[in-house]
Design a protein around this motif. Structure first.
Motif, PDB file in Angstrom:
ATOM      1  N   ARG A  35      44.690  34.230 -44.467  1.00 41.12           N
ATOM      2  CA  ARG A  35      45.112  33.286 -43.974  1.00 41.12           C
ATOM      3  C   ARG A  35      43.985  32.289 -43.221  1.00 41.12           C
ATOM      4  O   ARG A  35      44.332  31.513 -42.572  1.00 41.12           O
ATOM      5  N   THR A  37      41.589  30.018 -41.975  1.00 42.31           N
ATOM      6  CA  THR A  37      41.163  28.425 -42.385  1.00 42.31           C
ATOM      7  C   THR A  37      39.560  28.499 -43.050  1.00 42.31           C
ATOM      8  O   THR A  37      39.427  27.671 -43.989  1.00 42.31           O
ATOM      9  N   ALA A  39      37.759  29.990 -46.068  1.00 37.97           N
ATOM     10  CA  ALA A  39      38.383  30.411 -47.208  1.00 37.97           C
ATOM     11  C   ALA A  39      37.479  31.100 -47.992  1.00 37.97           C
ATOM     12  O   ALA A  39      37.914  32.125 -49.053  1.00 37.97           O
ATOM     13  N   ASP A 104      43.074  35.813 -35.720  1.00 40.46           N
ATOM     14  CA  ASP A 104      43.796  34.693 -35.768  1.00 40.46           C
ATOM     15  C   ASP A 104      43.476  33.931 -36.739  1.00 40.46           C
ATOM     16  O   ASP A 104      42.045  33.968 -37.094  1.00 40.46           O
ATOM     17  N   PRO A 105      43.878  32.627 -37.290  1.00 40.88           N
ATOM     18  CA  PRO A 105      43.480  32.027 -38.337  1.00 40.88           C
ATOM     19  C   PRO A 105      42.116  31.319 -38.362  1.00 40.88           C
ATOM     20  O   PRO A 105      41.322  31.083 -39.426  1.00 40.88           O
ATOM     21  N   MET A 106      41.812  30.898 -37.040  1.00 42.98           N
ATOM     22  CA  MET A 106      40.555  30.273 -37.089  1.00 42.98           C
ATOM     23  C   MET A 106      39.260  31.004 -36.578  1.00 42.98           C
ATOM     24  O   MET A 106      38.512  30.288 -36.476  1.00 42.98           O
ATOM     25  N   GLU A 109      36.074  30.638 -39.013  1.00 45.09           N
ATOM     26  CA  GLU A 109      35.742  29.084 -39.084  1.00 45.09           C
ATOM     27  C   GLU A 109      34.666  28.744 -37.817  1.00 45.09           C
ATOM     28  O   GLU A 109      33.691  28.246 -37.798  1.00 45.09           O
ATOM     29  N   VAL A 110      35.307  29.207 -36.886  1.00 45.47           N
ATOM     30  CA  VAL A 110      34.797  29.062 -35.344  1.00 45.47           C
ATOM     31  C   VAL A 110      33.438  29.742 -35.327  1.00 45.47           C
ATOM     32  O   VAL A 110      32.522  29.193 -34.774  1.00 45.47           O
ATOM     33  N   ARG A 113      30.888  28.361 -37.481  1.00 47.64           N
ATOM     34  CA  ARG A 113      30.316  27.098 -36.972  1.00 47.64           C
ATOM     35  C   ARG A 113      29.495  27.302 -35.837  1.00 47.64           C
ATOM     36  O   ARG A 113      28.157  26.605 -35.543  1.00 47.64           O
ATOM     37  N   VAL A 114      29.719  28.317 -34.861  1.00 48.19           N
ATOM     38  CA  VAL A 114      29.042  28.484 -33.829  1.00 48.19           C
ATOM     39  C   VAL A 114      27.728  29.050 -34.184  1.00 48.19           C
ATOM     40  O   VAL A 114      26.720  28.765 -33.679  1.00 48.19           O
ATOM     41  N   PHE A 211      40.403  35.489 -30.689  1.00 46.36           N
ATOM     42  CA  PHE A 211      40.792  35.322 -32.041  1.00 46.36           C
ATOM     43  C   PHE A 211      41.365  36.738 -32.362  1.00 46.36           C
ATOM     44  O   PHE A 211      41.786  36.660 -33.480  1.00 46.36           O
TER      45      PHE A 211
ATOM     46  N   ILE B   2      45.794  31.084 -51.422  1.00 44.53           N
ATOM     47  CA  ILE B   2      45.411  30.804 -50.139  1.00 44.53           C
ATOM     48  C   ILE B   2      46.647  30.148 -49.600  1.00 44.53           C
ATOM     49  O   ILE B   2      46.961  28.955 -49.789  1.00 44.53           O
ATOM     50  N   PRO B   3      47.283  30.459 -48.345  1.00 50.72           N
ATOM     51  CA  PRO B   3      48.496  29.819 -47.880  1.00 50.72           C
ATOM     52  C   PRO B   3      48.224  28.625 -46.881  1.00 50.72           C
ATOM     53  O   PRO B   3      47.100  28.114 -46.886  1.00 50.72           O
ATOM     54  N   LYS B   6      47.886  22.263 -47.545  1.00 46.63           N
ATOM     55  CA  LYS B   6      47.294  20.839 -46.948  1.00 46.63           C
ATOM     56  C   LYS B   6      48.536  19.833 -46.880  1.00 46.63           C
ATOM     57  O   LYS B   6      48.396  19.018 -46.373  1.00 46.63           O
ATOM     58  N   ASN B  29      44.404  28.293 -26.540  1.00 49.75           N
ATOM     59  CA  ASN B  29      43.969  29.278 -27.670  1.00 49.75           C
ATOM     60  C   ASN B  29      45.484  29.631 -28.244  1.00 49.75           C
ATOM     61  O   ASN B  29      45.205  29.689 -29.692  1.00 49.75           O
ATOM     62  N   MET B  32      45.900  26.804 -30.857  1.00 51.21           N
ATOM     63  CA  MET B  32      44.725  26.802 -31.975  1.00 51.21           C
ATOM     64  C   MET B  32      45.161  27.998 -32.869  1.00 51.21           C
ATOM     65  O   MET B  32      44.875  27.853 -34.285  1.00 51.21           O
ATOM     66  N   SER B  33      45.742  28.981 -32.557  1.00 53.52           N
ATOM     67  CA  SER B  33      45.789  29.974 -33.289  1.00 53.52           C
ATOM     68  C   SER B  33      47.217  30.120 -34.166  1.00 53.52           C
ATOM     69  O   SER B  33      47.670  31.205 -34.522  1.00 53.52           O
ATOM     70  N   GLN B  34      47.711  28.925 -34.150  1.00 52.17           N
ATOM     71  CA  GLN B  34      49.019  28.898 -34.766  1.00 52.17           C
ATOM     72  C   GLN B  34      48.972  29.296 -36.259  1.00 52.17           C
ATOM     73  O   GLN B  34      47.912  29.028 -36.891  1.00 52.17           O
ATOM     74  N   THR B  37      49.049  25.502 -40.086  1.00 54.01           N
ATOM     75  CA  THR B  37      47.778  24.823 -39.354  1.00 54.01           C
ATOM     76  C   THR B  37      47.746  23.303 -39.819  1.00 54.01           C
ATOM     77  O   THR B  37      46.780  22.806 -38.938  1.00 54.01           O
ATOM     78  N   MET B  62      35.307  22.497 -30.665  1.00 50.37           N
ATOM     79  CA  MET B  62      35.485  23.598 -31.464  1.00 50.37           C
ATOM     80  C   MET B  62      36.780  23.255 -32.623  1.00 50.37           C
ATOM     81  O   MET B  62      36.474  24.122 -33.826  1.00 50.37           O
ATOM     82  N   ARG B  65      41.246  19.534 -34.985  1.00 53.49           N
ATOM     83  CA  ARG B  65      42.501  19.024 -34.785  1.00 53.49           C
ATOM     84  C   ARG B  65      42.942  18.669 -33.474  1.00 53.49           C
ATOM     85  O   ARG B  65      43.968  18.104 -33.285  1.00 53.49           O
TER      86      ARG B  65
END
Lengths: 333, 789
Positions: A35, A37, A39, A104-106, A109-110, A113-114, A211, B2-3, B6, B29, B32-34, B37, B62, B65
């Motif tokens: 899950r 983001t 992918a 966690d989902p991000m 990605e984060v 990017r960092v 995360f 991929i769940p 969009k 935090n 963001m972690s929901q 998405t 970062m 959204r």
């Protein structure tokens, strides 16, 4: 092979999951990676000869997601499993997730990017500790970004601030890992390797967002009861202190490293005495420390480490351990 | 594969931020972690002077959204309104900047909305003290709405006040999902300039517009409730009470005026107003650095608020912590109110979510018992006697001191009488004047004098004294017409007196007032033992009594509670199941509850359904009431039920009577019921008179459990008939199979004559195995001493 046209321009990230005896937690872990983001992933599940249904679960998960690959191998321990994953990894970046934790989902990605933004070779994040009845965030999660040269990151490790020794809160560029592998059969494997990854990196970045969900409920983890194997931590510091002794670049943190070495040594020694553990491994570690003490004498370490060492030499372990307990208030572990 | 596609609807999360740097990171935090998405996160920095804005901006850097709007400080309402105006999502959720949300909050709520289309999803909120990580007790919505979680607009409208009072989830904007369309089309606004309850007002506007509500049975929100802090909501504000009462005005307006409320809703409204006002009193008491004169001034203001005082009188529930304030507020004793020791810090609370509401309010019970209690007092004593008794009481106090008076008169009984009468004297006066015009004012004066005097003494001496004492509280005792139940209470008191002599006994009957109950709550300490009186009322047949049982068990979680021998029976119908579910919840939640069951079926039932409690088999306590009456025995006593529980038709009862007359010329009938309610003053006399009646008979024929037991304890031979339910049969099987002089014939009338002949032979008496009684007492001692050890 991963074939996703849209992702062709993106970096592939290999996520290595060593799997052993976690049939209840495994799916939660893998789903959290699926899950993400970000992918464009190469998910490698290393079934380390797990005795339960884990192997089958891995295969089922791989069936439904082409990004997942499974390596079945005979049991060789956590380090060996991660090494197998590294050897099979195709990504330009590598991340590790332990199979009883989840992310966690991000996260990817984060961190990715960092890495790019900060031109770092390793990016790491904060994490949260999950206890049976409570959750403790490791930091305040202010989203601050820190960058560091290798020596600053290693120093930060020693102070347990920002940059952490743990393996799994990081995204590594593949080149950083190079031919460094985790020491097979050792616990505290991160203490042996993290500083080497840092030294191979030009620049390391940290982002203060958590995360990674670090599951601290499992009794089997090294945070549980003391075992002789925990003496591996002393050996790791022996290696690091000697490295700092040899490498001029590390001269600035040599004293601090040796102080930590002494602390770890006396702490583990006290625990051996407390739990009445003995054996050739303990003798070996004491011998190692004794020979290191010969060159550490010339450093300006915390003075009580010298007096403790003298007491160990003169009066033996039990006496030294008692003295240490007195010094630390008996509560150190 | 991929769940989280969009193509899901966009959800806007609005977060007003003001000086929250300490916990803001955790909040953002968690957003963001929901796992869901498709979000836009709207951060309104309301002129923070700390590092909050920097944290917001870093998160926005970062995560694309996140959007940050930085405005000069103007209050949380303006910030929220701005946030809503920027929202582009189909749904809106509000999060406060020092709280966090569950990773699946939005996912779950959107799924619920897509299934139920109510336009309002309400999730559970968990109180957590983030500074210590401690999870605080929190009530779940399921305790209030049960399984009926989706309410239509109509149902929501009709139950609105009840839900507001019961759930404590409808006040804040957090932990909910709103439809952006409904919000914007109906011009819902957080009122700018209102610094307290502004979220509640916005909610009231929204509730009127949405299509109903769905209560999600899932904890979605972690409310950072820092105990013992100087945070904004804990600061002293002189206008707190006025603001709260203005909020009540607003609420009343939205409810369409209280005249339109149903009885239940009205009670909830009064509860709510009383609770809000008392909360202000508590906050005022706790405020530091405020002069006593200032506090007194505000208290006078509070006492002068007609609506609040009315609510206080009409509320069915007053939180025990605040119960002691009520009489002081009524009598305007500000000085005393301020001097009372402060309650435990832990029970102080933030304004919005209340944790102090009861699981079940008991409006009907409270009013009924009070009324009944007063009726009894007047009927039994009459105004003249009442006045005379009070005079004697005063004399006694002067002569023997407080302790002796208490034991002579039964302390709680006096207090009950005096307090109840003073509280409702005006309502009572017409009745008194009817009875005796000349004495009415006299009575009022006397009562008032005594009350004042007692107040002083009781406050100073009794409450403190009693609180420290080791007590055995016998609660839910009977004062109604059934002599069997009166005998139970009498026997229980005797057992407590005899076997636990170092415990001070206090009784609370089902007829007593809520004030008296609150008084008992105020004197209980954790070493006290609470006994719930036995009988046949644990179950759905006497719902009010069962409700009181539950209330006792819920209100005293730290005490050992022993339910004395009971017959347990819940009907298999809807009401029975509902009652059982409530009782299970209450009983199983208590850590130290012992249930004595008066038969095997009851025991099996208790073990199956109240597994959280320890359950034992035990005989009826009246079996312990041994009295030897050296009476000549003559005649036969028929003690037969004439109510629904009996199986004999009136013709059959006549037949029994006729058969008895063949054996003896004197046949007497008794129903085991007194003509009047048996008050505690009358209890001993009434029970012993009845026992003497049994003791003077050659034979008793009965289908009443206490007819049987009265016969056995007086050594009278007895023939037992069965009832419609299992009560007496079960009891006979469990305890009396080997009893002598006791013959069970069920419903078989043909055996009756032979049985009578057998038992009427000279020299026959009845006797039972007293081992079972001894076992009960041993078990009780065990339970009590086990606690001490």
């Amino acid at each position: 092979m991963i074939q996703q046209e849209e992702n062709a321009a993106m970096d592939l990230i290999s996520v290595i999951v060593p799997v052993y005896g976690v049939e209840k937690e495994l799916e939660r872990c893998v789903r959290s990676i699926q899950r993400q983001t970000y992918a464009h992933l190469d998910i490698i599940l290393v079934d380390d000869g797990s005795p339960d249904r884990c192997g089958a679960i891995c295969d089922e998960l791989a069936e439904e997601d082409s990004r997942i690959r499974v390596i079945h191998k005979p049991n060789g321990g956590l380090s060996d499993a991660r090494n197998a994953g590294i050897n099979a990894a195709l990504g330009a970046f590598i991340a590790f997730v332990d199979s009883d934790d989840w992310i966690d989902p991000m996260m990817l990605e984060v961190l990715h990017r960092v890495c790019l933004q900060q031109e770092a070779c390793i990016a790491e994040s904060s994490f949260r500790n999950l206890y049976p009845a409570s959750i403790k965030e490791e930091t305040h999660c202010t989203a601050e970004i820190r960058t560091a040269a290798p020596i600053q990151a290693i120093e930060s490790n020693l102070r347990w601030e920002w940059f952490k020794t743990v393996v799994w809160n990081k995204l590594y560029r593949r080149e950083v890992i190079g031919d460094i592998r985790f020491p097979k059969g050792k616990v505290h494997e991160d203490e042996f390797t993290t500083h080497r990854f840092y030294l191979a990196a030009r620049r390391i970045a940290y982002v203060d967002i958590s995360f990674y969900n670090y599951n601290r409920t499992r009794a089997s983890s090294i945070t549980g009861t003391f075992r002789l194997a925990n003496l591996d931590a002393v050996e790791a510091y022996h290696e690091k202190a000697n490295l700092a002794h040899r490498m001029p670049e590390l001269a600035a943190i040599q004293v601090q490293m040796c102080n930590n070495y002494c602390y770890t040594f006396f702490d583990k020694l006290m625990q051996c005495v407390r739990t009445e553990m003995q054996g050739p491994r303990l003798e070996e570690v004491i011998g190692m420390f004794r020979s290191d003490m010969q060159w550490m004498r010339s450093l300006t370490l915390e003075p009580h480490y010298f007096s403790l060492f003298d007491r160990l030499q003169a009066c033996g372990m039990a006496d030294c351990a008692r003295e240490w307990e007195k010094l630390t208030g008996g509560g150190a572990s | 594969m991929i769940p989280s596609g969009k193509n899901r609807p966009l959800v806007s999360i609005v977060i007003p931020v003001y000086n929250a740097e300490k916990y803001l990171g955790y909040c953002l935090n968690s957003v963001m972690s929901q796992t869901y998405t498709q979000l836009e996160v709207i951060l309104i920095n309301d002129g923070s002077t700390d590092g909050s804005l920097a944290i917001c901006q870093r998160y926005a850097d970062m995560d694309p959204r996140f959007r940050v709007f930085d405005i000069p400080n103007g209050g949380v309402s303006g910030a929220r309104n701005l946030g809503v105006s920027k929202a582009e999502g189909s749904y809106i959720a509000f999060v406060d900047s020092d709280d966090t949300i569950h990773p699946e909050m939005i996912e779950q709520m959107v799924a619920a909305e897509e299934e139920y289309h109510t336009g309002l999803i309400v999730g559970n909120v968990q109180m957590v003290d983030f500074s210590t990580g401690k999870v605080l007790p929190t009530r779940l919505s399921s305790e209030c709405v049960g399984t009926h979680r989706r309410l239509s607009a109509e149902e929501f409208k009709n139950r609105r006040m009840q839900l507001i009072w019961l759930t404590s989830l409808l006040e804040g904007l957090y932990g909910k999902l709103y439809s952006t369309d409904t919000w914007k089309k109906n011009h819902v606004q957080c009122p700018v300039g209102v610094s307290l309850g502004e979220d509640f007002i916005a909610n009231l506007q929204y509730f009127a517009a949405c299509q109903g509500v769905y209560f999600l049975d899932q904890t979605v929100y972690y409310y950072n409730n820092i105990q013992n802090s100087n945070s904004l909501t804990h600061q002293y504000r002189p206008d707190l009470f006025q603001t709260k009462m203005m909020l009540m005005d607003e609420l009343e307006k939205h409810l369409g005026g209280i005249a339109r409320l149903s009885g239940e809703a009205l009670t909830c409204f009064y509860n709510y107003v009383a609770s809000s006002g008392l909360y202000c009193v508590e906050r005022l008491r706790q405020a530091q650095g405020v002069a006593a004169e200032e506090k007194q001034r505000i208290l006078r203001l509070i006492c002068g608020d007609a609506r609040f005082m009315e609510a206080l009188n009409k509320a069915a529930f007053i939180h025990p912590q605040y119960a002691r304030y009520v009489p002081l507020l009524r009598h305007g004793r500000m000085d005393k109110l301020l001097r009372l020791p402060l309650a435990n810090e832990a029970s102080s609370q933030k304004q919005a979510p209340r944790q102090d509401t009861p699981a079940q309010p008991t409006p009907g019970l409270a009013n009924r018992t009070l009324r009944k209690g007063l009726q009894i007092s007047v009927r039994l004593l009459g105004p003249r006697a009442l006045s005379g008794k009070l005079q004697r009481l005063e004399q006694c106090l002067a002569e023997f001191g407080i302790r002796e008076t208490m034991s002579r008169y039964g302390f709680s009984s006096r207090k009950r009488l005096v307090r109840s009468l003073v509280a409702r004297l005006d309502a009572l006066l017409p009745a008194m004047i009817d009875a005796s015009r000349t004495h009415a004012q006299d009575v009022k004066d006397h009562i008032y004098i005594t009350e004042q005097r007692q107040n002083r003494m009781l406050q100073r001496l009794l409450v403190n004294d009693l609180r420290q004492k080791k007590k055995a509280l016998l609660l839910c005792t009977a004062e109604h017409q059934n002599i069997g139940d009166a005998a139970i209470t009498l026997a229980e008191q005797a057992i407590l007196r005899r076997h636990f002599p170092d415990y001070f006994q206090i009784e609370y009957s089902t007829y007593e007032s809520p004030e008296q109950y609150a008084f008992i709550q105020s004197i209980v300490n954790e070493d006290d033992i609470i006994f719930i009186s036995g009988g046949g009322n644990l179950g759905s047949a006497y719902a009010e009594e069962e409700e009181l049982h539950r209330r006792v068990v819920t209100d005293f979680p730290f005490n050992k509670i022993i339910i004395l021998p009971q017959t347990i029976s819940f009907a298999a119908d809807e009401q029975g199941r509902r009652e059982l579910a409530l009782s299970q919840k209450a009983y199983n939640a208590h850590p130290d509850l012992i249930i004595f069951a008066r038969g095997q079926q009851s025991l099996d039932f208790a073990r199956a359904h109240f597994s959280g409690a320890q359950s034992f088999l035990a005989p009826d306590v009246v079996m312990a009431l041994r009295r030897r009456y050296a009476l000549d025995r003559a005649g036969i006593l028929l003690c037969l039920r004439e109510d629904g529980e009996g199986v004999l038709s009136p013709q059959q009862r006549q037949e029994v009577h006729r058969l008895a007359l063949r054996q003896d010329v004197a046949v007497e009938r008794s129903t085991n019921m007194a003509l009047h309610d048996v008050s505690r003053e009358m209890r001993s006399a009434v029970v012993h008179a009845e026992l003497r009646r049994f003791a003077g008979k050659r034979l008793v024929i009965t289908d009443r459990l206490h007819g049987l037991i009265f016969a056995l304890v007086t050594g009278t031979p007895v023939i037992v008939l069965r009832t419609a339910n299992q009560k007496i049969t079960e009891y006979y099987d469990a305890f009396l199979k080997d009893a002598e002089g006791c013959c069970y014939i069920g419903a078989d009338m043909e055996k009756l004559e032979a049985a009578m002949q057998g038992l009427l032979r000279p020299g026959i008496g009845s006797r039972f195995d007293e081992g079972v009684v001894k076992a009960l007492i041993a078990r009780l001692k065990d339970a009590v001493c086990g606690m001490e050890g």
